[in-house]
Scaffold this motif. Structure first.
Motif, PDB file in Angstrom:
ATOM      1  N   MET A  19      84.746  51.302  -8.474  1.00  0.00           N
ATOM      2  CA  MET A  19      83.995  50.043  -8.449  1.00  0.00           C
ATOM      3  C   MET A  19      84.858  48.896  -7.935  1.00  0.00           C
ATOM      4  O   MET A  19      84.350  47.948  -7.348  1.00  0.00           O
ATOM      5  CB  MET A  19      83.464  49.724  -9.856  1.00  0.00           C
ATOM      6  N   ALA A  72      77.411  45.905  -4.304  1.00  0.00           N
ATOM      7  CA  ALA A  72      77.593  46.335  -5.691  1.00  0.00           C
ATOM      8  C   ALA A  72      78.435  45.243  -6.339  1.00  0.00           C
ATOM      9  O   ALA A  72      79.647  45.167  -6.119  1.00  0.00           O
ATOM     10  CB  ALA A  72      78.301  47.678  -5.753  1.00  0.00           C
ATOM     11  N   PRO A  75      79.893  46.571 -12.486  1.00  0.00           N
ATOM     12  CA  PRO A  75      79.275  47.609 -13.320  1.00  0.00           C
ATOM     13  C   PRO A  75      78.336  47.101 -14.415  1.00  0.00           C
ATOM     14  O   PRO A  75      77.631  47.892 -15.024  1.00  0.00           O
ATOM     15  CB  PRO A  75      80.490  48.315 -13.934  1.00  0.00           C
ATOM     16  N   SER A  78      73.817  46.477 -13.555  1.00  0.00           N
ATOM     17  CA  SER A  78      73.753  46.842 -12.139  1.00  0.00           C
ATOM     18  C   SER A  78      72.324  46.999 -11.618  1.00  0.00           C
ATOM     19  O   SER A  78      72.125  47.237 -10.435  1.00  0.00           O
ATOM     20  CB  SER A  78      74.557  48.115 -11.881  1.00  0.00           C
ATOM     21  N   ASP A  79      71.350  46.836 -12.482  1.00  0.00           N
ATOM     22  CA  ASP A  79      69.950  46.858 -12.046  1.00  0.00           C
ATOM     23  C   ASP A  79      69.412  45.437 -11.850  1.00  0.00           C
ATOM     24  O   ASP A  79      68.245  45.245 -11.539  1.00  0.00           O
ATOM     25  CB  ASP A  79      69.086  47.602 -13.067  1.00  0.00           C
ATOM     26  N   GLY A 127      74.350  43.646 -10.097  1.00  0.00           N
ATOM     27  CA  GLY A 127      75.356  43.739 -11.145  1.00  0.00           C
ATOM     28  C   GLY A 127      76.458  42.712 -10.999  1.00  0.00           C
ATOM     29  O   GLY A 127      76.534  41.970 -10.023  1.00  0.00           O
ATOM     30  N   TYR A 128      77.315  42.681 -12.018  1.00  0.00           N
ATOM     31  CA  TYR A 128      78.466  41.784 -12.011  1.00  0.00           C
ATOM     32  C   TYR A 128      79.612  42.433 -12.759  1.00  0.00           C
ATOM     33  O   TYR A 128      79.450  43.457 -13.432  1.00  0.00           O
ATOM     34  CB  TYR A 128      78.121  40.411 -12.608  1.00  0.00           C
TER      35      TYR A 128
END
Length: 185
Positions: A19, A72, A75, A78-79, A127-128
Motif C-alpha cells: 500500500m 488508492a 487502507p 477504502s470503499d 480510502g485514506y
C-alpha cells in the motif's frame, strides 16, 4: 510536537508494504490524536468513469477527467471516496486544508467531476491512510518516511509514476542515494 499537516510523506525504499511502497502521501490532518493522509501516486485499475458508473452518477464520457485513474488513497475506508482539490466550496462535506487545498467526501462533488462545475484541479482517491497518536512520529523516527512541505504541482500536475521521484528530488536527493539503514546521532 512537530506538525506534519500540509506535508508529504515520501516512502523510504525499505518500506515494502504494498500500500505504501514508493508512495507519496499528503497529510491532511495531524494532531496529538494522530494523523490522516491520502496517498497521491498509487493509481488503481479504475477510472473516474468506472466509479461514476458504479455509483449510477451521470457523467460526460468524452471528458478527459472520465478517463483518469482513481488512486488508492490508503487502507482505511477504502470503499469511500476522498477528493483532494483546489478551492471550490458548496459541497456538503468539505474540510478546508492549508495551501489552498480542500478535501471533500460527500457524493455531491462526484456529480461535478466531468462538468465545468468541477474544481479546477482534483485527485480522486478511495480510502485514506491513518495513524494513531504517536504512530506517525515513531515511523518517521524509524526511517520509514522522509517529510517535506507539500507541493500542489506534485499532487495535480505530474503523472503518478513521476510523483515519488520528483518529491525525493525536492530534497536534493536522488532515489539511488536512499538507504534502508537508519542513523541516529
Amino acid at each position: 510536537m512537530q506538525d506534519f499537516q500540509d506535508h508529504f510523506l515520501i516512502a523510504m525504499p525499505a518500506l515494502d508494504d504494498p500500500m505504501f511502497k514508493r508512495s507519496v502521501t499528503y497529510i491532511c490532518e495531524h494532531s496529538a490524536e494522530g494523523a490522516m493522509g491520502i496517498v497521491i501516486n498509487h493509481p488503481l485499475n479504475v477510472t473516474v468513469a468506472d466509479l461514476l458508473k458504479q455509483l449510477q452518477i451521470e457523467f460526460d464520457g468524452k471528458s478527459q477527467v472520465a478517463r483518469s485513474a482513481v488512486c488508492a488513497g490508503g487502507p482505511v475506508q477504502s470503499d469511500r471516496g476522498f477528493v483532494l482539490h483546489s478551492p471550490k466550496g458548496g459541497y456538503s462535506s468539505t474540510l478546508e486544508l492549508n495551501n489552498g487545498l480542500m478535501v471533500t467526501t460527500s457524493k455531491d462533488i462526484l456529480m461535478d467531476l466531468t462538468t465545468p462545475a468541477a474544481p479546477e484541479k482534483f485527485l480522486l482517491a478511495l480510502g485514506y491512510a491513518g495513524w494513531t497518536a504517536g504512530q506517525l512520529e515513531q515511523e518517521i523516527a524509524d526511517n520509514s518516511w522522509l517529510v517535506i512541505p507539500a507541493d500542489n504541482s506534485i499532487i495535480f500536475d505530474l503523472i503518478h509514476a513521476e510523483k515519488w521521484q520528483t518529491a525525493t528530488g525536492k530534497m536534493g536527493i536522488k532515489p539511488w542515494q536512499l538507504t534502508t539503514e537508519a542513523g541516529h546521532a
